[in-house]
Structure formats: C-alpha cells, structure tokens
Scaffold this motif. Structure first.
Motif, PDB file in Angstrom:
ATOM      1  N   LEU A  18      47.183  39.752  51.811  1.00 15.88           N
ATOM      2  CA  LEU A  18      46.578  40.835  50.962  1.00 15.88           C
ATOM      3  C   LEU A  18      45.507  41.666  51.852  1.00 15.88           C
ATOM      4  CD1 LEU A  18      45.739  42.075  48.184  1.00 15.88           C
ATOM      5  CD2 LEU A  18      43.949  40.384  48.246  1.00 15.88           C
ATOM      6  N   ARG A  19      46.089  42.973  52.258  1.00 10.69           N
ATOM      7  CA  ARG A  19      45.164  43.562  52.974  1.00 10.69           C
ATOM      8  C   ARG A  19      43.870  44.156  52.304  1.00 10.69           C
ATOM      9  NH1 ARG A  19      46.894  42.644  57.815  1.00 10.69           N
ATOM     10  NH2 ARG A  19      49.118  43.064  58.178  1.00 10.69           N
ATOM     11  N   PHE A  20      42.898  44.606  53.105  1.00  9.28           N
ATOM     12  CA  PHE A  20      41.586  45.051  52.487  1.00  9.28           C
ATOM     13  C   PHE A  20      41.802  46.113  51.543  1.00  9.28           C
ATOM     14  CE2 PHE A  20      37.802  47.332  52.422  1.00  9.28           C
ATOM     15  CZ  PHE A  20      36.696  46.516  52.036  1.00  9.28           C
ATOM     16  N   GLY A  21      42.269  47.136  51.701  1.00 11.20           N
ATOM     17  CA  GLY A  21      42.361  48.212  50.755  1.00 11.20           C
ATOM     18  C   GLY A  21      43.051  47.966  49.462  1.00 11.20           C
ATOM     19  N   PRO A  22      44.205  47.462  49.584  1.00 11.54           N
ATOM     20  CA  PRO A  22      44.775  47.041  48.088  1.00 11.54           C
ATOM     21  C   PRO A  22      43.812  45.922  47.421  1.00 11.54           C
ATOM     22  CG  PRO A  22      46.575  47.098  49.906  1.00 11.54           C
ATOM     23  CD  PRO A  22      45.240  47.390  50.377  1.00 11.54           C
ATOM     24  N   GLY A  23      43.102  44.948  48.228  1.00 11.06           N
ATOM     25  CA  GLY A  23      42.288  44.026  47.376  1.00 11.06           C
ATOM     26  C   GLY A  23      41.190  44.802  46.866  1.00 11.06           C
ATOM     27  N   LEU A  24      40.541  45.748  47.740  1.00  9.34           N
ATOM     28  CA  LEU A  24      39.326  46.651  47.205  1.00  9.34           C
ATOM     29  C   LEU A  24      39.803  47.309  45.786  1.00  9.34           C
ATOM     30  CD1 LEU A  24      36.481  47.310  47.298  1.00  9.34           C
ATOM     31  CD2 LEU A  24      37.328  49.275  48.764  1.00  9.34           C
ATOM     32  N   ALA A  25      41.251  48.077  45.892  1.00  3.80           N
ATOM     33  CA  ALA A  25      41.690  48.760  44.794  1.00  3.80           C
ATOM     34  C   ALA A  25      41.810  47.693  43.380  1.00  3.80           C
ATOM     35  CB  ALA A  25      42.789  49.343  45.230  1.00  3.80           C
ATOM     36  N   ALA A  26      42.350  46.661  43.919  1.00  2.30           N
ATOM     37  CA  ALA A  26      42.413  45.531  42.594  1.00  2.30           C
ATOM     38  C   ALA A  26      41.222  45.176  42.194  1.00  2.30           C
ATOM     39  CB  ALA A  26      43.261  44.492  43.063  1.00  2.30           C
ATOM     40  N   ALA A  27      40.200  45.007  43.070  1.00  2.00           N
ATOM     41  CA  ALA A  27      38.767  44.712  42.213  1.00  2.00           C
ATOM     42  C   ALA A  27      38.168  45.758  41.559  1.00  2.00           C
ATOM     43  CB  ALA A  27      37.967  44.364  43.686  1.00  2.00           C
ATOM     44  N   LEU A  28      38.382  47.208  42.063  1.00  3.31           N
ATOM     45  CA  LEU A  28      37.839  48.188  41.314  1.00  3.31           C
ATOM     46  C   LEU A  28      38.621  48.309  40.130  1.00  3.31           C
ATOM     47  CD1 LEU A  28      37.167  50.759  44.178  1.00  3.31           C
ATOM     48  CD2 LEU A  28      35.447  49.495  43.062  1.00  3.31           C
ATOM     49  N   LEU A  29      39.722  47.934  40.268  1.00  8.15           N
ATOM     50  CA  LEU A  29      40.466  48.187  38.709  1.00  8.15           C
ATOM     51  C   LEU A  29      40.035  46.922  37.924  1.00  8.15           C
ATOM     52  CD1 LEU A  29      42.933  49.090  37.178  1.00  8.15           C
ATOM     53  CD2 LEU A  29      44.190  47.651  38.120  1.00  8.15           C
ATOM     54  N   GLY A  30      39.738  45.862  38.196  1.00 10.59           N
ATOM     55  CA  GLY A  30      39.356  44.637  37.412  1.00 10.59           C
ATOM     56  C   GLY A  30      37.875  45.252  36.748  1.00 10.59           C
ATOM     57  N   PHE A  31      37.042  45.979  37.526  1.00 10.06           N
ATOM     58  CA  PHE A  31      35.768  46.416  36.989  1.00 10.06           C
ATOM     59  C   PHE A  31      35.954  47.470  36.079  1.00 10.06           C
ATOM     60  CE2 PHE A  31      33.786  44.502  41.039  1.00 10.06           C
ATOM     61  CZ  PHE A  31      33.167  43.839  40.487  1.00 10.06           C
ATOM     62  N   PHE A  32      36.710  48.486  36.222  1.00 11.91           N
ATOM     63  CA  PHE A  32      37.255  49.579  35.292  1.00 11.91           C
ATOM     64  C   PHE A  32      37.682  48.855  33.749  1.00 11.91           C
ATOM     65  CE2 PHE A  32      36.940  52.325  38.952  1.00 11.91           C
ATOM     66  CZ  PHE A  32      35.974  53.073  38.527  1.00 11.91           C
ATOM     67  N   VAL A  33      38.640  48.137  34.108  1.00 10.54           N
ATOM     68  CA  VAL A  33      39.086  47.440  33.016  1.00 10.54           C
ATOM     69  C   VAL A  33      38.129  46.528  32.161  1.00 10.54           C
ATOM     70  CG1 VAL A  33      40.820  45.538  32.172  1.00 10.54           C
ATOM     71  CG2 VAL A  33      41.579  47.174  33.821  1.00 10.54           C
ATOM     72  N   ALA A  34      37.195  46.128  32.816  1.00  6.08           N
ATOM     73  CA  ALA A  34      36.085  45.330  32.282  1.00  6.08           C
ATOM     74  C   ALA A  34      35.257  46.309  31.196  1.00  6.08           C
ATOM     75  CB  ALA A  34      35.343  44.390  33.179  1.00  6.08           C
ATOM     76  N   SER A  35      34.990  47.232  31.556  1.00 10.76           N
ATOM     77  CA  SER A  35      34.161  48.153  30.961  1.00 10.76           C
ATOM     78  C   SER A  35      35.033  48.979  29.765  1.00 10.76           C
ATOM     79  CB  SER A  35      33.594  49.236  31.831  1.00 10.76           C
ATOM     80  OG  SER A  35      34.601  49.956  32.343  1.00 10.76           O
ATOM     81  N   THR A  36      36.281  48.731  29.513  1.00  6.58           N
ATOM     82  CA  THR A  36      37.233  49.318  28.644  1.00  6.58           C
ATOM     83  C   THR A  36      37.115  48.468  27.312  1.00  6.58           C
ATOM     84  OG1 THR A  36      39.186  48.483  29.387  1.00  6.58           O
ATOM     85  CG2 THR A  36      38.671  50.385  30.313  1.00  6.58           C
ATOM     86  N   GLY A  37      37.897  48.822  26.362  1.00  6.25           N
ATOM     87  CA  GLY A  37      37.815  48.227  24.770  1.00  6.25           C
ATOM     88  C   GLY A  37      38.664  47.042  25.114  1.00  6.25           C
ATOM     89  N   ILE A  38      39.691  47.068  26.217  1.00  7.24           N
ATOM     90  CA  ILE A  38      40.772  45.876  26.240  1.00  7.24           C
ATOM     91  C   ILE A  38      40.129  44.443  26.694  1.00  7.24           C
ATOM     92  CG2 ILE A  38      41.419  46.358  28.467  1.00  7.24           C
ATOM     93  CD1 ILE A  38      44.395  45.676  27.009  1.00  7.24           C
ATOM     94  N   ALA A  39      38.883  44.665  27.214  1.00  6.32           N
ATOM     95  CA  ALA A  39      38.273  43.510  28.097  1.00  6.32           C
ATOM     96  C   ALA A  39      38.098  42.464  26.836  1.00  6.32           C
ATOM     97  CB  ALA A  39      36.944  44.020  28.566  1.00  6.32           C
ATOM     98  N   PRO A  40      37.366  42.715  25.653  1.00  7.27           N
ATOM     99  CA  PRO A  40      37.366  41.409  24.804  1.00  7.27           C
ATOM    100  C   PRO A  40      38.523  40.572  24.651  1.00  7.27           C
ATOM    101  CG  PRO A  40      36.085  43.322  23.892  1.00  7.27           C
ATOM    102  CD  PRO A  40      36.817  43.810  25.163  1.00  7.27           C
ATOM    103  N   ALA A  41      39.908  41.461  24.440  1.00  6.68           N
ATOM    104  CA  ALA A  41      41.050  41.079  24.152  1.00  6.68           C
ATOM    105  C   ALA A  41      41.461  40.114  25.426  1.00  6.68           C
ATOM    106  CB  ALA A  41      41.900  42.006  23.927  1.00  6.68           C
ATOM    107  N   ILE A  42      41.301  40.487  26.620  1.00  6.11           N
ATOM    108  CA  ILE A  42      41.675  39.682  27.921  1.00  6.11           C
ATOM    109  C   ILE A  42      40.891  38.568  27.949  1.00  6.11           C
ATOM    110  CG2 ILE A  42      41.527  40.008  30.271  1.00  6.11           C
ATOM    111  CD1 ILE A  42      42.046  42.902  30.152  1.00  6.11           C
TER     112      ILE A  42
END
Length: 64
Positions: free
Chosen positions: A24-48
């Motif tokens: 896992l390279r740093f760039g894609p890892g950072l992108a995945a982490a940021l995606l996780g933070f953005f998903v956590a702030s959406t309406g789907i977070a409680p379902a997950i």
C-alpha cells in the motif's frame, strides 16, 4: 466502545504493515483514509456501523 477501539487498532496495524511492506503506497492509503472520514459524515454511516456491530455480535456468538 471497546469493540470500536479494538477495530481501530487492528485496522491501524494492518495499514501500517501494508505501508511498510510496500503493498500500500502512501497516496492511495491517504485517499482511502480521507474517503473513510467523508463516508463517516454521510447518512450511510449509521448503517455501516450497524452492519459492523452485527458482524461482531455474530462472531462473538460463534466463538463463545
């Protein structure tokens, strides 16, 4: 709460191992982490969170 902390620690260790071994390279890892933070702030977070909680409960019943 203890399950959440344990999951975070386990995922952190997994990501660190993947970064260290080069799978896992740093760039894609950072992108995945940021995606996780953005998903956590959406309406789907409680379902997950509910799905993960159900999986953890099922695993606890299997091992008990």
């Amino acid at each position: 709460m203890a399950l959440t902390v344990s999951a975070v620690v386990l995922l952190l260790i997994t990501v660190l191992i993947l970064l260290r071994t080069g799978y896992l390279r740093f760039g894609p890892g950072l992108a995945a982490a940021l995606l996780g933070f953005f998903v956590a702030s959406t309406g789907i977070a409680p379902a997950i969170r509910q799905v993960l909680s159900s999986i953890a409960t099922a695993l606890a019943h299997i091992t008990a």
